[in-house]
Write a protein that holds these residues in place. Structure first.
Motif, PDB file in Angstrom:
ATOM      1  N   ALA A  11      10.720  16.353 -11.355  1.00 19.99           N
ATOM      2  CA  ALA A  11      11.553  15.162 -11.173  1.00 19.99           C
ATOM      3  C   ALA A  11      12.975  15.445 -11.645  1.00 19.99           C
ATOM      4  O   ALA A  11      13.172  16.078 -12.690  1.00 19.99           O
ATOM      5  CB  ALA A  11      10.971  13.986 -11.953  1.00 19.99           C
ATOM      6  N   ASN A  12      13.927  15.001 -10.828  1.00 21.38           N
ATOM      7  CA  ASN A  12      15.336  15.092 -11.193  1.00 21.38           C
ATOM      8  C   ASN A  12      15.663  13.785 -11.906  1.00 21.38           C
ATOM      9  O   ASN A  12      15.848  12.760 -11.276  1.00 21.38           O
ATOM     10  CB  ASN A  12      16.174  15.258  -9.940  1.00 21.38           C
ATOM     11  CG  ASN A  12      17.628  15.521 -10.263  1.00 21.38           C
ATOM     12  OD1 ASN A  12      18.076  15.264 -11.381  1.00 21.38           O
ATOM     13  ND2 ASN A  12      18.358  16.018  -9.300  1.00 21.38           N
ATOM     14  N   VAL A  13      15.713  13.825 -13.232  1.00 18.55           N
ATOM     15  CA  VAL A  13      15.785  12.609 -14.055  1.00 18.55           C
ATOM     16  C   VAL A  13      17.211  12.359 -14.523  1.00 18.55           C
ATOM     17  O   VAL A  13      17.839  13.251 -15.081  1.00 18.55           O
ATOM     18  CB  VAL A  13      14.852  12.759 -15.272  1.00 18.55           C
ATOM     19  CG1 VAL A  13      14.950  11.538 -16.173  1.00 18.55           C
ATOM     20  CG2 VAL A  13      13.407  12.990 -14.816  1.00 18.55           C
ATOM     21  N   PRO A  14      17.740  11.132 -14.287  1.00 18.73           N
ATOM     22  CA  PRO A  14      19.084  10.814 -14.792  1.00 18.73           C
ATOM     23  C   PRO A  14      19.084  10.812 -16.317  1.00 18.73           C
ATOM     24  O   PRO A  14      18.177  10.275 -16.940  1.00 18.73           O
ATOM     25  CB  PRO A  14      19.370   9.419 -14.235  1.00 18.73           C
ATOM     26  CG  PRO A  14      18.045   8.836 -13.900  1.00 18.73           C
ATOM     27  CD  PRO A  14      17.123   9.985 -13.588  1.00 18.73           C
ATOM     28  N   THR A  15      20.094  11.436 -16.899  1.00 24.09           N
ATOM     29  CA  THR A  15      20.151  11.494 -18.365  1.00 24.09           C
ATOM     30  C   THR A  15      21.452  10.943 -18.925  1.00 24.09           C
ATOM     31  O   THR A  15      21.598  10.848 -20.135  1.00 24.09           O
ATOM     32  CB  THR A  15      20.011  12.969 -18.821  1.00 24.09           C
ATOM     33  OG1 THR A  15      21.034  13.724 -18.149  1.00 24.09           O
ATOM     34  CG2 THR A  15      18.641  13.528 -18.491  1.00 24.09           C
ATOM     35  N   GLN A  16      22.398  10.591 -18.044  1.00 27.26           N
ATOM     36  CA  GLN A  16      23.705  10.184 -18.563  1.00 27.26           C
ATOM     37  C   GLN A  16      24.170   8.810 -18.075  1.00 27.26           C
ATOM     38  O   GLN A  16      25.232   8.359 -18.460  1.00 27.26           O
ATOM     39  CB  GLN A  16      24.757  11.234 -18.196  1.00 27.26           C
ATOM     40  CG  GLN A  16      24.506  12.576 -18.875  1.00 27.26           C
ATOM     41  CD  GLN A  16      25.493  13.633 -18.395  1.00 27.26           C
ATOM     42  OE1 GLN A  16      26.605  13.323 -18.008  1.00 27.26           O
ATOM     43  NE2 GLN A  16      25.046  14.873 -18.396  1.00 27.26           N
ATOM     44  N   SER A  17      23.378   8.144 -17.254  1.00 20.24           N
ATOM     45  CA  SER A  17      23.808   6.841 -16.740  1.00 20.24           C
ATOM     46  C   SER A  17      23.574   5.746 -17.773  1.00 20.24           C
ATOM     47  O   SER A  17      22.759   5.894 -18.674  1.00 20.24           O
ATOM     48  CB  SER A  17      23.043   6.520 -15.456  1.00 20.24           C
ATOM     49  OG  SER A  17      23.317   7.512 -14.476  1.00 20.24           O
ATOM     50  N   TRP A  18      24.265   4.617 -17.593  1.00 21.10           N
ATOM     51  CA  TRP A  18      24.237   3.524 -18.585  1.00 21.10           C
ATOM     52  C   TRP A  18      22.827   3.020 -18.830  1.00 21.10           C
ATOM     53  O   TRP A  18      22.464   2.627 -19.951  1.00 21.10           O
ATOM     54  CB  TRP A  18      25.135   2.368 -18.117  1.00 21.10           C
ATOM     55  CG  TRP A  18      24.685   1.733 -16.842  1.00 21.10           C
ATOM     56  CD1 TRP A  18      25.025   2.117 -15.565  1.00 21.10           C
ATOM     57  CD2 TRP A  18      23.766   0.646 -16.711  1.00 21.10           C
ATOM     58  NE1 TRP A  18      24.364   1.350 -14.638  1.00 21.10           N
ATOM     59  CE2 TRP A  18      23.602   0.427 -15.304  1.00 21.10           C
ATOM     60  CE3 TRP A  18      23.070  -0.146 -17.599  1.00 21.10           C
ATOM     61  CZ2 TRP A  18      22.759  -0.566 -14.812  1.00 21.10           C
ATOM     62  CZ3 TRP A  18      22.228  -1.143 -17.111  1.00 21.10           C
ATOM     63  CH2 TRP A  18      22.089  -1.354 -15.722  1.00 21.10           C
ATOM     64  N   PHE A  19      21.954   3.019 -17.806  1.00 17.52           N
ATOM     65  CA  PHE A  19      20.624   2.408 -17.935  1.00 17.52           C
ATOM     66  C   PHE A  19      19.624   3.309 -18.658  1.00 17.52           C
ATOM     67  O   PHE A  19      18.542   2.859 -19.031  1.00 17.52           O
ATOM     68  CB  PHE A  19      20.066   2.038 -16.543  1.00 17.52           C
ATOM     69  CG  PHE A  19      20.157   3.165 -15.541  1.00 17.52           C
ATOM     70  CD1 PHE A  19      19.173   4.134 -15.486  1.00 17.52           C
ATOM     71  CD2 PHE A  19      21.251   3.274 -14.697  1.00 17.52           C
ATOM     72  CE1 PHE A  19      19.282   5.185 -14.582  1.00 17.52           C
ATOM     73  CE2 PHE A  19      21.358   4.317 -13.786  1.00 17.52           C
ATOM     74  CZ  PHE A  19      20.365   5.271 -13.737  1.00 17.52           C
ATOM     75  N   VAL A  20      20.002   4.568 -18.881  1.00 16.35           N
ATOM     76  CA  VAL A  20      19.061   5.515 -19.519  1.00 16.35           C
ATOM     77  C   VAL A  20      18.637   5.029 -20.898  1.00 16.35           C
ATOM     78  O   VAL A  20      17.465   5.118 -21.277  1.00 16.35           O
ATOM     79  CB  VAL A  20      19.703   6.919 -19.585  1.00 16.35           C
ATOM     80  CG1 VAL A  20      18.876   7.856 -20.443  1.00 16.35           C
ATOM     81  CG2 VAL A  20      19.897   7.479 -18.179  1.00 16.35           C
ATOM     82  N   SER A  21      19.575   4.452 -21.633  1.00 11.68           N
ATOM     83  CA  SER A  21      19.256   4.006 -23.012  1.00 11.68           C
ATOM     84  C   SER A  21      18.248   2.858 -23.016  1.00 11.68           C
ATOM     85  O   SER A  21      17.631   2.572 -24.039  1.00 11.68           O
ATOM     86  CB  SER A  21      20.553   3.545 -23.701  1.00 11.68           C
ATOM     87  OG  SER A  21      21.112   2.468 -22.949  1.00 11.68           O
ATOM     88  N   GLN A  22      18.049   2.215 -21.859  1.00 10.25           N
ATOM     89  CA  GLN A  22      17.101   1.082 -21.799  1.00 10.25           C
ATOM     90  C   GLN A  22      15.711   1.535 -21.354  1.00 10.25           C
ATOM     91  O   GLN A  22      14.800   0.728 -21.223  1.00 10.25           O
ATOM     92  CB  GLN A  22      17.647   0.021 -20.834  1.00 10.25           C
ATOM     93  CG  GLN A  22      18.985  -0.545 -21.266  1.00 10.25           C
ATOM     94  CD  GLN A  22      19.615  -1.453 -20.223  1.00 10.25           C
ATOM     95  OE1 GLN A  22      19.057  -1.666 -19.136  1.00 10.25           O
ATOM     96  NE2 GLN A  22      20.790  -1.962 -20.539  1.00 10.25           N
ATOM     97  N   SER A  23      15.559   2.853 -21.113  1.00  2.00           N
ATOM     98  CA  SER A  23      14.270   3.356 -20.627  1.00  2.00           C
ATOM     99  C   SER A  23      13.216   3.340 -21.734  1.00  2.00           C
ATOM    100  O   SER A  23      13.524   3.650 -22.890  1.00  2.00           O
ATOM    101  CB  SER A  23      14.432   4.798 -20.137  1.00  2.00           C
ATOM    102  OG  SER A  23      13.152   5.363 -19.891  1.00  2.00           O
ATOM    103  N   PRO A  24      11.963   3.020 -21.395  1.00  2.00           N
ATOM    104  CA  PRO A  24      10.885   3.076 -22.397  1.00  2.00           C
ATOM    105  C   PRO A  24      10.446   4.506 -22.700  1.00  2.00           C
ATOM    106  O   PRO A  24       9.677   4.742 -23.630  1.00  2.00           O
ATOM    107  CB  PRO A  24       9.752   2.292 -21.720  1.00  2.00           C
ATOM    108  CG  PRO A  24       9.984   2.487 -20.260  1.00  2.00           C
ATOM    109  CD  PRO A  24      11.496   2.528 -20.104  1.00  2.00           C
ATOM    110  N   TYR A  25      10.983   5.450 -21.914  1.00  4.55           N
ATOM    111  CA  TYR A  25      10.574   6.850 -22.082  1.00  4.55           C
ATOM    112  C   TYR A  25      11.529   7.590 -23.022  1.00  4.55           C
ATOM    113  O   TYR A  25      12.721   7.291 -23.086  1.00  4.55           O
ATOM    114  CB  TYR A  25      10.553   7.558 -20.724  1.00  4.55           C
ATOM    115  CG  TYR A  25       9.492   7.035 -19.793  1.00  4.55           C
ATOM    116  CD1 TYR A  25       9.798   6.070 -18.841  1.00  4.55           C
ATOM    117  CD2 TYR A  25       8.183   7.483 -19.889  1.00  4.55           C
ATOM    118  CE1 TYR A  25       8.817   5.573 -17.996  1.00  4.55           C
ATOM    119  CE2 TYR A  25       7.190   6.992 -19.060  1.00  4.55           C
ATOM    120  CZ  TYR A  25       7.517   6.040 -18.119  1.00  4.55           C
ATOM    121  OH  TYR A  25       6.537   5.535 -17.294  1.00  4.55           O
ATOM    122  N   SER A  26      10.981   8.549 -23.738  1.00  8.11           N
ATOM    123  CA  SER A  26      11.806   9.439 -24.555  1.00  8.11           C
ATOM    124  C   SER A  26      11.214  10.847 -24.459  1.00  8.11           C
ATOM    125  O   SER A  26      10.037  11.008 -24.108  1.00  8.11           O
ATOM    126  CB  SER A  26      11.796   8.993 -26.023  1.00  8.11           C
ATOM    127  OG  SER A  26      10.474   9.144 -26.547  1.00  8.11           O
TER     128      SER A  26
END
Ligand code: SF4
Length: 328
Positions: free
Chosen positions: A17-32
């Protein structure tokens, strides 16, 4: 092509998976992603999900004799795809017709890449990528040029050099030219084709990618038909973006049209890339994507299409779409 920068290639559970790591919504993800006993592990709200590995590319540390870093010429995408934008400029960029999700010239102005990749440069990088990182296929895309071929001529030249140097299967993406016979020049040089409609909803396209709505939909149909006749079923694809204002039905019914022609609808969630005109948008929800993927996977099955039969490119790479994971 929505080449999503600002992300990472995550390898886990037999998929990529090509996962976004720098967009504004990343900090709201339940994943770490957390380090654990010398490994990396994905957690969801603290619950351990799976170990994850990240694609590494030794070839990207090398330089040409002219001192150009290889990573400015091509990059490793997914687990084993060598990918590049052969011409990093687009005739629509500095116009109101530009696609709002695209960042093609931002990558150029940031110094992350070079404007036009020479055939011999790409051949040199492809040889190293095959030898050092075991890449097994190639994705070539291009900004649309002001010439009638839309950049296809340079795709033929670069693909020829890579094919002669490595024998690797190659995928080429371009905007459908007025003279569809131009596509024939790719035969014997590339193995698969991407002609991206982006959305089947013309009203949405008018708002989000005005340059694409100027191309009559029938030209996409004719370009897909001609390409399937040349390259075969499942070897022709189109990006279809979910999350730019369309309905699920427009994606599902549009995918049916393409699949019945023998083409592969490569469904991708909108990726609001930092710096793009859609950077503030929120990607579509996982539940919505699951529904669309499941419906389109059923259409693929009904038409005997599968990513497993694709020779090269995004459909085979799979990193930007989870559709293949719904193809049981
Ligand atoms: S699917 Fe793979 S090759 Fe295509 S843009 Fe995404 S990462 Fe690159």
């Amino acid at each position: 092509m929505q080449v999503p920068p600002r992300g990472g290639m995550f390898l886990f559970g037999g998929t990529v998976a090509n996962v976004p790591t720098q967009s504004w919504f990343v900090s709201q993800s339940p994943y770490s992603v957390d380090a654990e006993d010398g490994k990396y592990v994905i957690h969801r709200d603290g619950e351990r999900i799976t170990e994850v590995k990240f694609a590494q590319a030794k070839f990207q540390d090398l330089k040409t004799n002219e001192g150009i870093p290889y990573y400015k010429i091509a990059l490793l995408h997914g687990a084993n795809c060598l990918a590049t934008t052969t011409i990093q400029t687009c005739v629509y960029w500095n116009t109101p017709k530009r696609c709002k999700f695209c960042t093609i010239e931002l990558s150029l102005s940031s110094g992350a890449t070079i404007a036009k990749k020479k055939p011999e440069q790409l051949a040199e990088v492809a040889i190293a990528a095959k030898k050092l990182d075991h890449v097994t296929h190639v994705t070539l895309t291009t900004g649309t040029t002001s010439t009638p071929d839309n950049g296809i001529k340079h795709l033929v030249e670069t693909a020829t050099a890579i094919k002669e140097a490595t024998g690797l299967p190659i995928h080429a993406q371009f905007e459908p030219p007025k003279d569809l016979s131009t596509i024939d020049s790719l035969y014997g040089v590339v193995d698969t084709i991407g002609i991206h409609v982006e959305s089947f909803d013309r009203a949405v396209l008018k708002e989000i990618a005005p340059c694409k709505v100027d191309i009559p939909f029938v030209r996409y149909i004719e370009a897909w038909k001609r390409s399937v006749a040349i390259f075969g079923d499942t070897q022709v694809s189109s990006y279809v973006i979910a999350g730019i204002g369309e309905t699920d039905d427009s994606i599902i019914e549009g995918s049916r049209i393409l699949a019945e022609l023998g083409g592969y609808p490569f469904i991708v969630p909108l990726r609001p890339i930092p710096g793009s005109m859609l950077e503030d948008k929120r990607p579509p929800s996982p539940d919505r994507m699951r529904h669309i993927y499941a419906e389109v996977a059923e259409i693929l099955r009904a038409n005997g299409l599968s990513w497993r039969n694709n020779k090269a490119g995004c459909v085979r790479c799979r990193a930007c779409s989870a559709l293949s994971d719904f193809e049981y």
